[in-house]
Design an enzyme around this catalytic site. Structure first.
Site, mmCIF file in Angstrom:
data_model
loop_
_atom_site.group_PDB
_atom_site.id
_atom_site.type_symbol
_atom_site.label_atom_id
_atom_site.label_comp_id
_atom_site.label_asym_id
_atom_site.label_seq_id
_atom_site.Cartn_x
_atom_site.Cartn_y
_atom_site.Cartn_z
ATOM 1 N N ASN A 38 0.809 -1.220 0.000
ATOM 2 C CA ASN A 38 0.000 0.000 0.000
ATOM 3 C C ASN A 38 0.849 1.281 0.000
ATOM 4 O O ASN A 38 1.654 1.496 0.904
ATOM 5 C CB ASN A 38 -0.909 -0.016 1.248
ATOM 6 N N HIS A 123 -14.055 -4.562 11.393
ATOM 7 C CA HIS A 123 -13.686 -3.271 11.988
ATOM 8 C C HIS A 123 -14.915 -2.418 12.278
ATOM 9 O O HIS A 123 -15.527 -1.901 11.347
ATOM 10 C CB HIS A 123 -12.836 -2.468 11.020
ATOM 11 N N ARG A 148 -13.321 -5.496 16.007
ATOM 12 C CA ARG A 148 -12.309 -4.518 16.389
ATOM 13 C C ARG A 148 -13.004 -3.192 16.651
ATOM 14 O O ARG A 148 -13.870 -2.777 15.878
ATOM 15 C CB ARG A 148 -11.278 -4.373 15.263
ATOM 16 N N TYR A 160 -6.950 7.083 13.326
ATOM 17 C CA TYR A 160 -6.803 5.839 12.579
ATOM 18 C C TYR A 160 -8.045 4.938 12.739
ATOM 19 O O TYR A 160 -8.502 4.686 13.847
ATOM 20 C CB TYR A 160 -5.566 5.073 13.062
ATOM 21 N N ASP A 225 -6.607 -1.725 17.879
ATOM 22 C CA ASP A 225 -5.321 -1.503 17.201
ATOM 23 C C ASP A 225 -4.751 -0.152 17.632
ATOM 24 O O ASP A 225 -5.361 0.895 17.392
ATOM 25 C CB ASP A 225 -5.572 -1.512 15.680
ATOM 26 N N HIS A 227 -1.911 0.951 16.470
ATOM 27 C CA HIS A 227 -1.221 1.431 15.274
ATOM 28 C C HIS A 227 0.133 2.082 15.561
ATOM 29 O O HIS A 227 0.454 3.155 15.030
ATOM 30 C CB HIS A 227 -2.134 2.365 14.462
ATOM 31 N N GLU A 251 -3.425 -4.587 19.600
ATOM 32 C CA GLU A 251 -2.510 -4.766 18.466
ATOM 33 C C GLU A 251 -1.573 -3.572 18.309
ATOM 34 O O GLU A 251 -1.980 -2.420 18.546
ATOM 35 C CB GLU A 251 -3.359 -4.923 17.195
ATOM 36 N N GLU A 277 2.270 -6.710 11.509
ATOM 37 C CA GLU A 277 1.805 -6.481 10.134
ATOM 38 C C GLU A 277 2.865 -5.776 9.284
ATOM 39 O O GLU A 277 2.812 -5.866 8.060
ATOM 40 C CB GLU A 277 0.484 -5.710 10.116
ATOM 41 N N ARG A 298 0.902 -11.164 13.446
ATOM 42 C CA ARG A 298 0.003 -10.395 12.578
ATOM 43 C C ARG A 298 0.448 -10.319 11.121
ATOM 44 O O ARG A 298 -0.154 -9.583 10.323
ATOM 45 C CB ARG A 298 -0.108 -8.969 13.139
ATOM 46 N N HIS A 327 -2.908 -10.709 8.875
ATOM 47 C CA HIS A 327 -3.328 -9.372 8.447
ATOM 48 C C HIS A 327 -4.241 -9.480 7.219
ATOM 49 O O HIS A 327 -3.879 -10.141 6.240
ATOM 50 C CB HIS A 327 -2.052 -8.609 8.081
ATOM 51 N N ASP A 331 -6.192 -3.671 1.705
ATOM 52 C CA ASP A 331 -5.014 -3.540 0.838
ATOM 53 C C ASP A 331 -4.313 -4.886 0.618
ATOM 54 O O ASP A 331 -3.321 -4.948 -0.122
ATOM 55 C CB ASP A 331 -4.030 -2.461 1.322
ATOM 56 N N GLU A 354 -8.330 -11.490 10.178
ATOM 57 C CA GLU A 354 -8.929 -10.173 9.911
ATOM 58 C C GLU A 354 -9.652 -10.253 8.567
ATOM 59 O O GLU A 354 -9.102 -10.761 7.587
ATOM 60 C CB GLU A 354 -7.820 -9.123 9.843
ATOM 61 N N TRP A 417 2.028 6.870 12.340
ATOM 62 C CA TRP A 417 0.622 6.855 11.927
ATOM 63 C C TRP A 417 0.015 5.498 12.163
ATOM 64 O O TRP A 417 0.573 4.496 12.017
ATOM 65 C CB TRP A 417 0.494 7.226 10.443
HETATM 66 O O1 LIG Z 1 -5.635 -3.925 9.409
HETATM 67 C C1 LIG Z 1 -4.892 -3.384 10.223
HETATM 68 O O2 LIG Z 1 -4.755 -3.750 11.382
HETATM 69 C C2 LIG Z 1 -4.090 -2.227 9.791
HETATM 70 O O3 LIG Z 1 -3.470 -1.615 10.610
HETATM 71 C C3 LIG Z 1 -4.088 -1.929 8.364
HETATM 72 C C4 LIG Z 1 -2.989 -0.996 7.923
HETATM 73 O O4 LIG Z 1 -3.219 0.296 8.369
HETATM 74 C C5 LIG Z 1 -2.924 -1.017 6.419
HETATM 75 O O5 LIG Z 1 -2.667 -2.313 5.984
HETATM 76 C C6 LIG Z 1 -1.896 -0.082 5.857
HETATM 77 O O6 LIG Z 1 -1.853 -0.238 4.483
#
Ligand SMILES: O=C(O)C(=O)C[C@H](O)[C@H](O)CO
Length: 417
Positions: A38, A123, A148, A160, A225, A227, A251, A277, A298, A327, A331, A354, A417
């Site tokens: 991605n 999600h 989630r 996010y 998550d 992130h 996560e 991930e 993940r 994961h 994407d 997921e 991010w």
């Molecule tokens: O699915 C998740 O837990 C993610 O954090 C997805 C990511 O942000 C995503 O794959 C970035 O491209």
């Protein structure tokens, strides 16, 4: 002996960008592999087209392990998301070919089914509690048995994983008034800037989980998550404060590069931890697995060198009672998702998958045969991965520049991010 005759890299952007490797053999069999990274898609396209495709023509497609080692060790330069996504695409396409040649669904070649179906999580998100509760109810109606939870934080404009009506999943970027629950890569020449405030998030999140548990009861498996946004001590504090709400997992609580940081988190909380991930090899898991610092792996098949490599990571993890949580955001293409489902079904230490639904255009370009019944996924029983790519259909949707967003703190500092 059969040979690889052609290797094409197909780039398409039906609802979002996808990169697919399509191998054909002299016997007319087709194998597909996902190489979507991605926001950096074209780097993998070049890696494949310029450096890998010429090496594949004429090779025996049945030598999967040998081809994996040839591409990994033969490059001399190791690891990294671009290299490992390219190797993953080759590996998955070869597994697809082998299973098609055998006339079996891929999971049969991986040892056969270890279960009847795969627990999947979706999600749910909302800027505030009413919106979040609606999203949880919507997921329950769709059959999800694990959810989630991502939520807006007072004072922050964006966060996010939270749907925003100001942005749209439409490829045009137009606001159609509908919600998107997760498609963060914005189409356009520059990444979108978002804002972040860890102390505000740490104050707010436990109140959200308390409200969700109060509304939906103690039994629904809930995930969250982080992130990669917290320091280890902040993550430890969050894990502790979420303990009363019995999460399935927390996560990516800290930046994944700092694997030792998880020691500190682990010492302070019994909230289960998932990470990986952004990892691409077993080496990224060495400390985490052998010291039992995590509960779930993940990694995506697509970003970790394919089925061959992820299987080895999961077998290593299994010796420590660590389970899979592959994961599967949008994407990961339908090809990458199918690879995950076949692997999930075969391994013993499956945890959860997921699962986010792809858009209608994506489902037309990639015809899939997986099943989603009673909240459980199954890869289906078509030979190979069970996915076919409509190459002409793919050609209708050319690549569109898109970037993941990035964060700034209130003083202007760039943040994870
Ligand atoms: O699915 C998740 O837990 C993610 O954090 C997805 C990511 O942000 C995503 O794959 C970035 O491209």
């Amino acid at each position: 002996m059969t040979r690889i005759e052609t290797a094409e890299v197909v780039v398409t952007s039906p609802d979002r960008n996808f990169v697919t490797l399509r191998l054909t053999t002299d016997e007319g069999l087709v194998g597909l592999g996902d190489a979507t990274l991605n926001g950096r898609e074209l780097a993998v396209v070049s890696y494949l087209r310029d450096h890998v495709v010429p090496l594949l023509i004429g090779r025996d497609p049945h030598r999967i392990e040998d081809t994996w080692q040839f591409l990994y060790r033969g490059a001399y330069w190791r690891r990294g998301p671009v290299t490992m996504a390219a190797i993953a695409a080759v590996d998955v396409a070869l597994w697809d070919l082998k299973a098609r040649a055998a006339g079996m669904p891929l999971y049969q070649l991986l040892g056969g089914a270890s279960r009847d179906g795969l627990l999947a999580y979706g999600h749910a998100s909302g800027r505030d509690l009413p919106e979040l509760f609606d999203s949880v109810r919507d997921h329950l109606e769709q059959g999800y048995r694990a959810i989630r939870i991502q939520t807006g934080v007072p004072g922050l404009k964006t966060i996010y994983g939270v749907a925003s009506n100001a942005r749209s999943a439409e490829p045009t970027g137009a606001d159609d008034g509908g919600r998107y629950d997760y498609e963060p890569a914005g189409r356009g020449p520059q990444p979108q800037e978002e804002d972040w405030d860890t102390p505000a998030y740490l104050r707010h999140l436990p109140t959200v989980f308390e409200a969700v548990r109060h509304e939906f009861g103690p039994e629904l498996p809930l995930l969250h998550d982080g992130h990669h946004r917290m320091t280890p001590i902040q993550a430890a504090k969050l894990g502790k404060s979420l303990e009363p709400y019995d999460l399935f997992w927390l996560e990516d609580c800290t930046p994944a590069e700092n694997q030792q940081g998880l020691r500190l988190v682990r010492q302070h909380t019994t909230t289960p931890l998932a990470i990986g991930e952004v990892f691409n090899t077993v080496w990224d898991y060495q400390t985490l697995v052998s010291e039992q610092l995590i509960d779930y792996v993940r990694s995506a098949v697509t970003h970790t060198g394919g089925i061959t490599a992820l299987r080895k990571i999961l077998d290593f993890a299994a010796q420590y009672q660590i389970r899979s949580g592959i994961h599967g955001p949008t994407d990961i293409s339908p090809v990458g998702m199918a690879a995950a489902l076949h692997l999930d079904l075969a391994i013993h230490n499956f945890g959860i998958q997921e699962y986010m639904k792809h858009g209608a255009r994506t489902d037309e370009v990639f015809r899939q045969s997986f099943r989603w019944e009673d909240g459980l996924l199954h890869p289906g029983d078509e030979p190979g991965l069970g996915v076919t790519l409509d190459v002409d259909g793919a050609g209708k949707y050319p690549y569109v520049q898109a970037y993941l967003p990035y964060n700034r703190l209130s003083d202007g500092t760039v943040h994870d991010w």
